[in-house]
Enzyme design. Structure first.
Site, PDB file in Angstrom:
ATOM      1  N   CYS A   1     -13.913  -8.062  10.586  1.00  0.00           N
ATOM      2  CA  CYS A   1     -13.771  -6.824  11.361  1.00  0.00           C
ATOM      3  C   CYS A   1     -15.049  -6.514  12.123  1.00  0.00           C
ATOM      4  O   CYS A   1     -15.266  -5.384  12.535  1.00  0.00           O
ATOM      5  CB  CYS A   1     -13.446  -5.648  10.427  1.00  0.00           C
ATOM      6  SG  CYS A   1     -11.734  -5.608   9.891  1.00  0.00           S
TER       7      CYS A   1
ATOM      8  N   ARG B   1     -12.138  -2.739  18.075  1.00  0.00           N
ATOM      9  CA  ARG B   1     -11.577  -3.228  19.344  1.00  0.00           C
ATOM     10  C   ARG B   1     -11.328  -2.088  20.310  1.00  0.00           C
ATOM     11  O   ARG B   1     -11.731  -2.151  21.489  1.00  0.00           O
ATOM     12  CB  ARG B   1     -10.256  -3.974  19.074  1.00  0.00           C
ATOM     13  CG  ARG B   1      -9.450  -4.274  20.350  1.00  0.00           C
ATOM     14  CD  ARG B   1      -8.064  -4.788  20.025  1.00  0.00           C
ATOM     15  NE  ARG B   1      -7.240  -3.839  19.304  1.00  0.00           N
ATOM     16  CZ  ARG B   1      -6.454  -2.919  19.892  1.00  0.00           C
ATOM     17  NH1 ARG B   1      -6.426  -2.808  21.217  1.00  0.00           N
ATOM     18  NH2 ARG B   1      -5.715  -2.110  19.154  1.00  0.00           N
ATOM     19  N   ARG B   2     -10.636  -1.048  19.846  1.00  0.00           N
ATOM     20  CA  ARG B   2     -10.323   0.069  20.733  1.00  0.00           C
ATOM     21  C   ARG B   2     -11.587   0.770  21.219  1.00  0.00           C
ATOM     22  O   ARG B   2     -11.670   1.193  22.377  1.00  0.00           O
ATOM     23  CB  ARG B   2      -9.398   1.063  20.033  1.00  0.00           C
ATOM     24  CG  ARG B   2      -7.974   0.548  19.864  1.00  0.00           C
ATOM     25  CD  ARG B   2      -7.159   1.470  18.987  1.00  0.00           C
ATOM     26  NE  ARG B   2      -5.777   1.021  18.827  1.00  0.00           N
ATOM     27  CZ  ARG B   2      -5.050   1.251  17.737  1.00  0.00           C
ATOM     28  NH1 ARG B   2      -5.571   1.914  16.720  1.00  0.00           N
ATOM     29  NH2 ARG B   2      -3.796   0.826  17.672  1.00  0.00           N
TER      30      ARG B   2
ATOM     31  N   ARG C   1       0.862  -1.179   0.000  1.00  0.00           N
ATOM     32  CA  ARG C   1       0.000   0.000   0.000  1.00  0.00           C
ATOM     33  C   ARG C   1       0.903   1.235   0.000  1.00  0.00           C
ATOM     34  O   ARG C   1       2.108   1.138   0.232  1.00  0.00           O
ATOM     35  CB  ARG C   1      -0.903   0.005   1.230  1.00  0.00           C
ATOM     36  CG  ARG C   1      -1.918  -1.121   1.248  1.00  0.00           C
ATOM     37  CD  ARG C   1      -2.546  -1.268   2.626  1.00  0.00           C
ATOM     38  NE  ARG C   1      -3.261  -0.058   3.015  1.00  0.00           N
ATOM     39  CZ  ARG C   1      -3.627   0.225   4.272  1.00  0.00           C
ATOM     40  NH1 ARG C   1      -3.315  -0.602   5.257  1.00  0.00           N
ATOM     41  NH2 ARG C   1      -4.287   1.331   4.536  1.00  0.00           N
TER      42      ARG C   1
ATOM     43  N   SER D   1       0.661   4.151   1.916  1.00  0.00           N
ATOM     44  CA  SER D   1       0.769   5.020   3.081  1.00  0.00           C
ATOM     45  C   SER D   1       2.220   5.076   3.550  1.00  0.00           C
ATOM     46  O   SER D   1       3.008   4.159   3.282  1.00  0.00           O
ATOM     47  CB  SER D   1      -0.115   4.513   4.218  1.00  0.00           C
ATOM     48  OG  SER D   1       0.435   3.332   4.782  1.00  0.00           O
TER      49      SER D   1
ATOM     50  N   ARG E   1     -11.194   7.477  10.714  1.00  0.00           N
ATOM     51  CA  ARG E   1     -10.527   6.689   9.697  1.00  0.00           C
ATOM     52  C   ARG E   1      -9.390   7.468   9.057  1.00  0.00           C
ATOM     53  O   ARG E   1      -9.292   8.668   9.169  1.00  0.00           O
ATOM     54  CB  ARG E   1     -11.522   6.293   8.596  1.00  0.00           C
ATOM     55  CG  ARG E   1     -12.483   5.189   8.954  1.00  0.00           C
ATOM     56  CD  ARG E   1     -12.035   3.773   8.683  1.00  0.00           C
ATOM     57  NE  ARG E   1     -11.054   3.547   7.659  1.00  0.00           N
ATOM     58  CZ  ARG E   1     -11.328   3.240   6.404  1.00  0.00           C
ATOM     59  NH1 ARG E   1     -12.566   3.179   5.987  1.00  0.00           N
ATOM     60  NH2 ARG E   1     -10.354   2.981   5.557  1.00  0.00           N
ATOM     61  N   GLY E   2      -8.549   6.738   8.316  1.00  0.00           N
ATOM     62  CA  GLY E   2      -7.443   7.365   7.610  1.00  0.00           C
ATOM     63  C   GLY E   2      -6.110   6.807   8.078  1.00  0.00           C
ATOM     64  O   GLY E   2      -6.027   6.125   9.093  1.00  0.00           O
ATOM     65  N   ASN E   3      -5.041   7.087   7.309  1.00  0.00           N
ATOM     66  CA  ASN E   3      -3.729   6.610   7.724  1.00  0.00           C
ATOM     67  C   ASN E   3      -3.229   7.417   8.928  1.00  0.00           C
ATOM     68  O   ASN E   3      -3.892   8.344   9.400  1.00  0.00           O
ATOM     69  CB  ASN E   3      -2.728   6.630   6.560  1.00  0.00           C
ATOM     70  CG  ASN E   3      -2.437   8.033   6.048  1.00  0.00           C
ATOM     71  OD1 ASN E   3      -2.456   9.011   6.788  1.00  0.00           O
ATOM     72  ND2 ASN E   3      -2.155   8.136   4.754  1.00  0.00           N
TER      73      ASN E   3
ATOM     74  N   ARG F   1      -4.945  10.850  10.652  1.00  0.00           N
ATOM     75  CA  ARG F   1      -5.532  10.869  11.997  1.00  0.00           C
ATOM     76  C   ARG F   1      -4.854  11.904  12.891  1.00  0.00           C
ATOM     77  O   ARG F   1      -5.498  12.565  13.699  1.00  0.00           O
ATOM     78  CB  ARG F   1      -5.461   9.468  12.609  1.00  0.00           C
ATOM     79  CG  ARG F   1      -6.536   8.538  12.060  1.00  0.00           C
ATOM     80  CD  ARG F   1      -6.471   7.169  12.661  1.00  0.00           C
ATOM     81  NE  ARG F   1      -5.508   6.326  11.981  1.00  0.00           N
ATOM     82  CZ  ARG F   1      -5.142   5.128  12.413  1.00  0.00           C
ATOM     83  NH1 ARG F   1      -5.627   4.662  13.546  1.00  0.00           N
ATOM     84  NH2 ARG F   1      -4.292   4.409  11.741  1.00  0.00           N
TER      85      ARG F   1
ATOM     86  N   LYS G   1      -1.904  -7.209  11.399  1.00  0.00           N
ATOM     87  CA  LYS G   1      -3.195  -7.005  12.055  1.00  0.00           C
ATOM     88  C   LYS G   1      -4.300  -6.706  11.038  1.00  0.00           C
ATOM     89  O   LYS G   1      -5.484  -6.780  11.373  1.00  0.00           O
ATOM     90  CB  LYS G   1      -3.106  -5.887  13.095  1.00  0.00           C
ATOM     91  CG  LYS G   1      -2.865  -4.486  12.556  1.00  0.00           C
ATOM     92  CD  LYS G   1      -2.759  -3.482  13.687  1.00  0.00           C
ATOM     93  CE  LYS G   1      -2.512  -2.073  13.185  1.00  0.00           C
ATOM     94  NZ  LYS G   1      -3.610  -1.540  12.364  1.00  0.00           N
ATOM     95  N   ASP G   2      -3.938  -6.379   9.797  1.00  0.00           N
ATOM     96  CA  ASP G   2      -4.922  -6.121   8.747  1.00  0.00           C
ATOM     97  C   ASP G   2      -5.258  -7.371   7.942  1.00  0.00           C
ATOM     98  O   ASP G   2      -6.141  -7.328   7.078  1.00  0.00           O
ATOM     99  CB  ASP G   2      -4.397  -5.062   7.768  1.00  0.00           C
ATOM    100  CG  ASP G   2      -4.272  -3.688   8.393  1.00  0.00           C
ATOM    101  OD1 ASP G   2      -5.010  -3.413   9.355  1.00  0.00           O
ATOM    102  OD2 ASP G   2      -3.438  -2.892   7.927  1.00  0.00           O
TER     103      ASP G   2
END
Length: 315
Positions: A250, A139-140, A17, A19, A157-159, A163, A91-92
């Site tokens: 998710c 989760r958070r 990706r 990012s 949301r966002g990278n 954020r 984790k993704d």
């Protein structure tokens, strides 16, 4: 060696990706391969691929398809031969890979903890009732609502950079990021404090980089074996078997962490209701080679404890 090593003229193509964090992980993979085979960095080409998850940043992941949103286009390009390997944040990653692909190489795991990020507060305890906290992690959100139901939680949301900008713009007073990402990007200037795993159990496989390849690509298999970290693989086998048995999407807030000590493994797991009204967890110790079985057994135990009523929000 029965295959030709990559060269600047015929590089090994590494998919990722775009990012900053994803690129940092791809660069780390390239550097490790370069050193392992004494090849120039130019023998490995970084190929940026935009995924659906990168394109849609204004809606929760569970509304648009879950974890595969960050991998589908990359995996398609690998199956079609446009790239040779793909670098992922573990984790993704879904717990099952498409036919023809294997995910069996892991780099040494980074810090697994979450980071509390705020320009003014040093921790959750400093936040007054009603304070707005932003996060895109199911989760958070659940863990936060469980511990601080008096806070207001909004979608974030966002990278990583997006954020942080939202935080600086006052959209929220605080947010959470992974310590691993901040460390890999060397973002020492970010106002953060690490949250110990006893206070917030991390996401499954948090802090780990995985490298995916075609199952029949023996050159990639042999090269990746040179940079694979065995202990990280052992830990992820337990955590991902726990996740797979519970719910690999998710849609369910799930946390888990495996740690090694000599020949033994400690595995902790937690599943929560999305509104934070209830959480159930377990903590076991086993032999390292039994980690995957322990993960499945823990998931079965928690599912039995929870009963169908625990998951009534799925209906």
């Amino acid at each position: 060696m029965s295959y030709e090593l990559p060269s600047p003229a015929k590089p090994l193509n590494i998919g990722t990706r775009g990012s900053p964090l994803a690129l940092a992980q791809a660069y780390e993979t390239r550097e490790r391969l370069s050193k392992a085979f004494d090849l120039p960095l130019e023998a490995f080409a970084i190929v940026v691929i935009k995924t659906t998850g990168d394109k849609i940043i204004d809606r929760p992941l569970k509304e648009i398809g879950g974890k595969g949103l960050f991998t589908r286009e990359i995996e398609d390009d690998m199956l079609f031969g446009k790239i040779d390997i793909a670098v992922h944040s573990m984790k993704d990653m879904p717990t099952v890979q498409p036919d023809g692909l294997l995910l069996d190489t892991y780099l040494t795991r980074e810090d697994v903890r979450d980071a509390f990020i705020s320009p003014r507060a040093s921790g959750l305890a400093d936040l007054a009732a009603g304070t707005v906290v932003g996060t895109s992690s199911l989760r958070r959100k659940a863990q936060l609502k469980l511990r601080r139901p008096d806070l207001e939680v909004v979608e974030f949301r966002g990278n990583l950079q997006t954020r942080l900008k939202k935080l600086n713009d006052g959209v929220a007073e605080a947010t959470f990021l992974a310590m691993a990402g901040l460390n890999r990007l060397k973002m020492d200037e970010v106002p953060k404090s690490a949250i110990e795993v006893e206070d917030m159990l991390p996401a499954i496989a948090q802090g780990a980089i995985g490298i995916e390849r075609r199952a029949d690509d023996m050159r990639a298999a042999d090269m990746l074996a040179a940079i694979h970290d065995g202990p990280t693989g052992q830990r992820l086998a337990a955590e991902r078997s726990f996740l797979a048995k519970l719910d690999g999407s998710c849609e369910t807030p799930i946390a888990g962490l495996s740690e090694l000590d000599g020949n033994t493994m400690r595995l902790r797991g937690e599943v929560l209701r999305p509104d934070g009204s209830e959480a159930i967890g377990d903590d076991v110790t086993c032999a390292i080679e039994d980690g995957a079985a322990a993960g499945r057994a823990m998931a079965e135990k928690l599912l039995s404890q929870a009963g169908s009523a625990f998951f009534d929000w799925r209906q």
